[in-house]
Design a protein around this motif. Sequence first.
Motif, PDB file in Angstrom:
ATOM      1  N   PHE A 106       1.372   6.946   5.550  1.00  9.20           N
ATOM      2  CA  PHE A 106       2.680   6.462   5.114  1.00  9.20           C
ATOM      3  C   PHE A 106       2.911   4.978   5.422  1.00  9.20           C
ATOM      4  CE2 PHE A 106       3.326  11.078   6.118  1.00  9.20           C
ATOM      5  CZ  PHE A 106       3.263  11.499   4.801  1.00  9.20           C
ATOM      6  N   GLU A 107       2.389   4.494   6.519  1.00  5.12           N
ATOM      7  CA  GLU A 107       2.551   3.064   6.826  1.00  5.12           C
ATOM      8  C   GLU A 107       1.812   2.210   5.803  1.00  5.12           C
ATOM      9  OE1 GLU A 107       1.445   2.349  10.844  1.00  5.12           O
ATOM     10  OE2 GLU A 107       3.180   3.405  11.691  1.00  5.12           O
ATOM     11  N   THR A 108       0.615   2.648   5.443  1.00  5.02           N
ATOM     12  CA  THR A 108      -0.140   1.941   4.402  1.00  5.02           C
ATOM     13  C   THR A 108       0.617   1.981   3.081  1.00  5.02           C
ATOM     14  OG1 THR A 108      -2.244   2.490   5.454  1.00  5.02           O
ATOM     15  CG2 THR A 108      -2.324   1.872   3.127  1.00  5.02           C
ATOM     16  N   ALA A 109       1.202   3.129   2.776  1.00  8.81           N
ATOM     17  CA  ALA A 109       1.958   3.281   1.535  1.00  8.81           C
ATOM     18  C   ALA A 109       3.148   2.331   1.502  1.00  8.81           C
ATOM     19  CB  ALA A 109       2.432   4.728   1.385  1.00  8.81           C
ATOM     20  N   VAL A 110       3.888   2.236   2.601  1.00  9.04           N
ATOM     21  CA  VAL A 110       5.052   1.346   2.655  1.00  9.04           C
ATOM     22  C   VAL A 110       4.632  -0.097   2.387  1.00  9.04           C
ATOM     23  CG1 VAL A 110       6.703   0.270   4.238  1.00  9.04           C
ATOM     24  CG2 VAL A 110       6.522   2.756   4.127  1.00  9.04           C
ATOM     25  N   SER A 111       3.578  -0.534   3.046  1.00  9.70           N
ATOM     26  CA  SER A 111       3.113  -1.910   2.863  1.00  9.70           C
ATOM     27  C   SER A 111       2.709  -2.174   1.413  1.00  9.70           C
ATOM     28  CB  SER A 111       1.930  -2.174   3.799  1.00  9.70           C
ATOM     29  OG  SER A 111       1.407  -3.467   3.599  1.00  9.70           O
ATOM     30  N   ALA A 112       1.986  -1.233   0.826  1.00 10.29           N
ATOM     31  CA  ALA A 112       1.521  -1.413  -0.555  1.00 10.29           C
ATOM     32  C   ALA A 112       2.687  -1.382  -1.535  1.00 10.29           C
ATOM     33  CB  ALA A 112       0.502  -0.329  -0.901  1.00 10.29           C
ATOM     34  N   PHE A 113       3.617  -0.466  -1.350  1.00  5.72           N
ATOM     35  CA  PHE A 113       4.749  -0.366  -2.268  1.00  5.72           C
ATOM     36  C   PHE A 113       5.629  -1.611  -2.201  1.00  5.72           C
ATOM     37  CE2 PHE A 113       4.541   4.526  -1.988  1.00  5.72           C
ATOM     38  CZ  PHE A 113       3.746   4.593  -3.120  1.00  5.72           C
ATOM     39  N   ARG A 114       5.816  -2.153  -1.007  1.00  5.17           N
ATOM     40  CA  ARG A 114       6.635  -3.361  -0.893  1.00  5.17           C
ATOM     41  C   ARG A 114       5.992  -4.522  -1.646  1.00  5.17           C
ATOM     42  NH1 ARG A 114       8.689  -4.055   5.251  1.00  5.17           N
ATOM     43  NH2 ARG A 114       9.663  -5.873   4.256  1.00  5.17           N
ATOM     44  N   THR A 115       4.670  -4.632  -1.556  1.00  9.28           N
ATOM     45  CA  THR A 115       3.972  -5.674  -2.318  1.00  9.28           C
ATOM     46  C   THR A 115       4.052  -5.388  -3.811  1.00  9.28           C
ATOM     47  OG1 THR A 115       2.440  -6.053  -0.483  1.00  9.28           O
ATOM     48  CG2 THR A 115       1.755  -6.824  -2.660  1.00  9.28           C
ATOM     49  N   ALA A 116       3.874  -4.117  -4.181  1.00 13.78           N
ATOM     50  CA  ALA A 116       3.904  -3.746  -5.599  1.00 13.78           C
ATOM     51  C   ALA A 116       5.266  -4.022  -6.217  1.00 13.78           C
ATOM     52  CB  ALA A 116       3.532  -2.272  -5.756  1.00 13.78           C
ATOM     53  N   MET A 117       6.325  -3.916  -5.426  1.00 18.76           N
ATOM     54  CA  MET A 117       7.660  -4.198  -5.955  1.00 18.76           C
ATOM     55  C   MET A 117       7.803  -5.677  -6.325  1.00 18.76           C
ATOM     56  SD  MET A 117      10.216  -1.806  -3.684  1.00 18.76           S
ATOM     57  CE  MET A 117      11.691  -2.504  -4.463  1.00 18.76           C
ATOM     58  N   THR A 118       7.159  -6.560  -5.584  1.00 18.46           N
ATOM     59  CA  THR A 118       7.210  -7.993  -5.935  1.00 18.46           C
ATOM     60  C   THR A 118       6.349  -8.277  -7.165  1.00 18.46           C
ATOM     61  OG1 THR A 118       5.345  -8.604  -4.500  1.00 18.46           O
ATOM     62  CG2 THR A 118       7.538  -8.560  -3.505  1.00 18.46           C
ATOM     63  N   GLU A 119       5.336  -7.456  -7.377  1.00 12.18           N
ATOM     64  CA  GLU A 119       4.462  -7.635  -8.533  1.00 12.18           C
ATOM     65  C   GLU A 119       5.052  -7.004  -9.793  1.00 12.18           C
ATOM     66  OE1 GLU A 119       0.308  -7.402  -5.899  1.00 12.18           O
ATOM     67  OE2 GLU A 119       0.909  -5.731  -7.190  1.00 12.18           O
ATOM     68  N   ASN A 120       5.968  -6.085  -9.614  1.00 14.82           N
ATOM     69  CA  ASN A 120       6.634  -5.411 -10.743  1.00 14.82           C
ATOM     70  C   ASN A 120       8.136  -5.479 -10.491  1.00 14.82           C
ATOM     71  OD1 ASN A 120       4.185  -3.737 -12.149  1.00 14.82           O
ATOM     72  ND2 ASN A 120       3.947  -3.713  -9.917  1.00 14.82           N
ATOM     73  N   SER A 121       8.712  -6.599 -10.797  1.00 12.79           N
ATOM     74  CA  SER A 121      10.077  -6.890 -10.357  1.00 12.79           C
ATOM     75  C   SER A 121      11.167  -6.342 -11.280  1.00 12.79           C
ATOM     76  CB  SER A 121      10.264  -8.405 -10.210  1.00 12.79           C
ATOM     77  OG  SER A 121       9.949  -9.062 -11.429  1.00 12.79           O
ATOM     78  N   GLY A 122      10.808  -5.595 -12.299  1.00  9.47           N
ATOM     79  CA  GLY A 122      11.814  -5.050 -13.200  1.00  9.47           C
ATOM     80  C   GLY A 122      12.770  -4.116 -12.479  1.00  9.47           C
TER      81      GLY A 122
END
Length: 413
Positions: free
Chosen positions: A186-202
């Motif tokens: 889950f910690e890895t998931a949180v880090s990845a999702f937070r980055t992915a949100m900046t890459e997909n800002s819609g």
Amino acid sequence: MGLFSFITGKSSEEIEMIGDDYQAAGEYGAAKVEYDKALEKAEKKSPEKQALIRRLAEKANQAREALAGSHINAAEELIRQESYQEAEDLLYLAYELTGDEKLKTDIKAKARSLYQMPAGAPEAGDPAEPLAQLHESEEAADTEDDEEAAYFHLLVSSLPEEMQEAYESYGQTFMEGYVALNQGEFETAVSAFRTAMTENSGPDSWIALELATAYMHLGQSENARETVETYLQSNPESLRAYQLLCEIYWDAGDFEAAADLLNRSPKDLQQSGPVQMLLGETYYQAGSYEAARDVFLDCGEQFGNEELISRALAKTYEAMGDFDKARRLYGEILNNCTKCGARVDPFIKSRFAELSFQSGDTSNLVLEMFLSLVHEDPDNRKAYFDRIGKIYEAAGHASEARRYYGFAESAAG
């Protein structure tokens, strides 16, 4: 599936029933999702229910095998249409899904046969070479990245088409987060999702809801709440967001916030069945049983004889101490299952039998129910043995009563 299938707050057994309905309808991907969800909840909330956990694991495996078979059938149709790349994708998904070694061998054979297809088929050495990752050659060993991508495609293949397309478009970082989430990292998931949100800002990206889910698994309810509340500001019609945020409020015991959230939702959504059921469940969890009853009764009038409404109403009557009405509703659900040939949920049978026993009914019908529950719900067999003993005792069969009391004592150990 019914109108209210997405409502949370359900037991593992209730989620299992949703999976059963999907499986019966041939929607194997959706069935797999529900069985996996029920299994995860059972392992987390009820680890002592080993029989339930084994049953759910078996059903999840059956759904995977059925889904693999449907992918193979679809791939064969695509091959007939000379759509080789699409056939490749489905064969690979089927290969990853199945645990049947013979079927894996058959899938490899089908993949190799694509090399002999006529004009239009991929040529040897082409990057689109069909199922290259399955061919047993020294040059074609799978890499870790290939395996992660395959697992991700397998996960999203069970989602609704609109979500599949979106999740496939979010990129590598989101894929890594989604795989990590489903593997319990889950910690890895949180880090990845937070980055992915900046890459997909819609504003309508679903990534925020997956991030909130990861936060919830980590026990970071405040972060989860803020994430979903922010998402809802841009997506006020998202049922999934209301579901998730209600669950966050319920876990925190903030039932007033959950009710306020639902009562402030857009009018059309507010009057929908799913939101009304969320409101009823909120009242129920808050202990406001009369309010919950009124909401569930209104849902029944508006949306008809949905089983989930009857179950919700029955458990509410039971919590209120109105056991006759609860027993009647559980009985109606059992009768409907018998008429349509659906599997009888052991939980419903158990509640009907228990309430019947408490009302003084020690008939053969109730006895037979408890006897069958010993096998259908072995996690609770001690309680069933005890009830069987009491029924035999009430009928004057002392030796049989002692026998089943002995079974109860053995089960307790």
